[in-house]
Structures are given as C-alpha cells and as structure tokens.
Design a protein around this motif. Sequence first.
Motif, short mmCIF file in Angstrom:
data_model
loop_
_atom_site.label_atom_id
_atom_site.label_comp_id
_atom_site.label_asym_id
_atom_site.label_seq_id
_atom_site.Cartn_x
_atom_site.Cartn_y
_atom_site.Cartn_z
N GLY A 1 1.24 8.28 9.18
CA GLY A 1 2.01 9.50 9.40
C GLY A 1 3.30 9.26 10.16
O GLY A 1 3.85 10.17 10.77
N ASN A 2 3.77 8.01 10.12
CA ASN A 2 4.98 7.67 10.86
C ASN A 2 6.25 7.74 10.03
O ASN A 2 7.34 7.46 10.52
N GLY A 3 6.11 8.11 8.77
CA GLY A 3 7.28 8.24 7.91
C GLY A 3 7.88 6.93 7.48
O GLY A 3 9.04 6.87 7.07
N LEU A 4 7.10 5.85 7.54
CA LEU A 4 7.60 4.53 7.18
C LEU A 4 7.20 4.16 5.76
O LEU A 4 6.09 4.47 5.32
N THR A 5 8.08 3.48 5.05
CA THR A 5 7.75 2.96 3.73
C THR A 5 7.52 1.45 3.84
O THR A 5 7.71 0.86 4.89
N PHE A 6 7.09 0.85 2.74
CA PHE A 6 7.04 -0.61 2.66
C PHE A 6 7.60 -1.01 1.30
O PHE A 6 7.98 -0.15 0.51
N ASP A 7 7.68 -2.30 1.05
CA ASP A 7 8.28 -2.78 -0.19
C ASP A 7 7.31 -2.53 -1.35
O ASP A 7 6.34 -3.26 -1.53
N TRP A 8 7.60 -1.52 -2.13
CA TRP A 8 6.69 -1.12 -3.21
C TRP A 8 6.54 -2.21 -4.27
O TRP A 8 5.55 -2.23 -4.99
N ARG A 9 7.49 -3.12 -4.33
CA ARG A 9 7.40 -4.19 -5.33
C ARG A 9 6.18 -5.08 -5.10
O ARG A 9 5.71 -5.76 -6.01
N LEU A 10 5.65 -5.06 -3.88
CA LEU A 10 4.45 -5.85 -3.57
C LEU A 10 3.25 -5.42 -4.42
O LEU A 10 2.35 -6.22 -4.67
N LEU A 11 3.25 -4.16 -4.85
CA LEU A 11 2.11 -3.63 -5.60
C LEU A 11 2.32 -3.66 -7.11
O LEU A 11 1.39 -3.37 -7.87
N ALA A 12 3.51 -3.96 -7.54
CA ALA A 12 3.84 -3.90 -8.96
C ALA A 12 2.96 -4.84 -9.77
O ALA A 12 2.79 -6.02 -9.44
N GLY A 13 2.37 -4.31 -10.83
CA GLY A 13 1.58 -5.12 -11.75
C GLY A 13 0.22 -5.54 -11.24
O GLY A 13 -0.47 -6.32 -11.89
N ARG A 14 -0.17 -5.05 -10.08
CA ARG A 14 -1.46 -5.45 -9.52
C ARG A 14 -2.55 -4.46 -9.93
O ARG A 14 -2.29 -3.29 -10.18
N TYR A 15 -3.77 -4.96 -9.97
CA TYR A 15 -4.90 -4.13 -10.38
C TYR A 15 -6.04 -4.33 -9.39
O TYR A 15 -6.32 -5.46 -8.99
N TRP A 16 -6.65 -3.23 -9.00
CA TRP A 16 -7.84 -3.31 -8.16
C TRP A 16 -8.98 -2.56 -8.83
O TRP A 16 -8.76 -1.68 -9.66
N THR A 17 -10.19 -2.92 -8.44
CA THR A 17 -11.36 -2.38 -9.14
C THR A 17 -11.71 -0.96 -8.73
O THR A 17 -12.53 -0.32 -9.38
#
Length: 214
Positions: A144-160
Amino acid sequence: MAGINVKICGLRNHADIKAVADAGAGYAGFNFFAKSPRSVSVDEARALALQVPAGIAKVSLTVNADNAALDAIVNGVPLDVIQLHGGETPERVTEIRARYGLPVMKVIGVADESDLAAIDVFSEVADMLLIDAKAPKDAVLPGGNGLTFDWRLLAGRYWTKPWMLAGGLTADNVAEAIARTGARQVDVASGVETAPGQKNSEMIAAFVSAAQGE
C-alpha cells in the motif's frame, strides 16, 4: 481486457463497499494491520462484509498474525480468502490453510529477479499469489505504499497457481501493467485514494474500467 478481475483493498465504510460493487470489482479487501491507515477492527469488518453483495470475494489482509488474531478475524467476519502480507513461511501458510479451511493468498514482494524464486516456493503451498512491489527496508507498511516494480520481470512467466498483480497501480498505468505482465487479476489500495485510507468512488470506477479495458 475483458475477464480481468479487480481487488480493491482497504475498504473502511459503506460508501467503499457500494463503490466496489457498482464498479464491478471481484474482490473486497479488509485490512487488519493496525499500523495501516486502512485498518479496521473485527467488528467494523464484519458489518462491512455483511454488506458485500454475493459474487464478490471478501478478503482479510493480515501481517504475521498469530492464531489468536486469525481466530478472531475468521470467527468474526464472513470471509472467502485469507491474505498473508508478512514474512510468513511456507510452513505457516500450510498451517493456516489447514486450520481455517479457507483459501490462502500469499503476498510476495518483488524488487528484482532474485525475488522471483519465492513465487515458485509459495506456489506449492498457497491457493493464490499476490505479486507486489517489495516495500523499502524502512517502510512501516509491507504494502500500500504506491510503489511499482519492473513489470518486465514477470513477462512470459507462468506459475501453477492463480496470481494477482499489485504495487503502485492506478487507472493511468493498470492497462500497461496488464499488457506487460499478462496478469488476469490486479489489486489496488492507494491508487484509488485521495488520501491514505480515503477511497474515492470515481477513482475506483475509473480503475476497474481501465483494468477491464472499457
């Protein structure tokens, strides 16, 4: 982006509940972390949860809560999901799932690629994951701090397990965040507020609309 499910977290009054329902959000979140400006008591959360229309999942946010605190919340509030936003271990997640018989959503803070390994670990024990921007070391709040992160880190990844994207999302950036990460669920707290803990119905409506591409 039809089919995107939205969670609005940190609801504190009837107007918040109405705004969430009117906007078409899928999750209503109640914050039980006392240090947060969005926190509510068990009694307050129960009164609010009873106003949530059918079809909207009610979520409790706790941070390293012990069994006594969780007992009070689960017994006092009609919930659908327990969200763990602290440093809970995989063993603790397993224990909580078994104790309460409710789906558990584990929050994982991400700042760089080294943080992604935890997602695989918690995929084995949690029912759902919430991938958030990692809080600074000196932060009072874990989220809830209003911070983002590098969304490219999640691109193309899959989790179960199903997962949800959080961290600094607003009506202005949520469509880009979804496009970059492939998220099908998103979470927002500060991004629909005029001040900490003060939700705005127009901002909630705009966020859900932007997330769903309407």
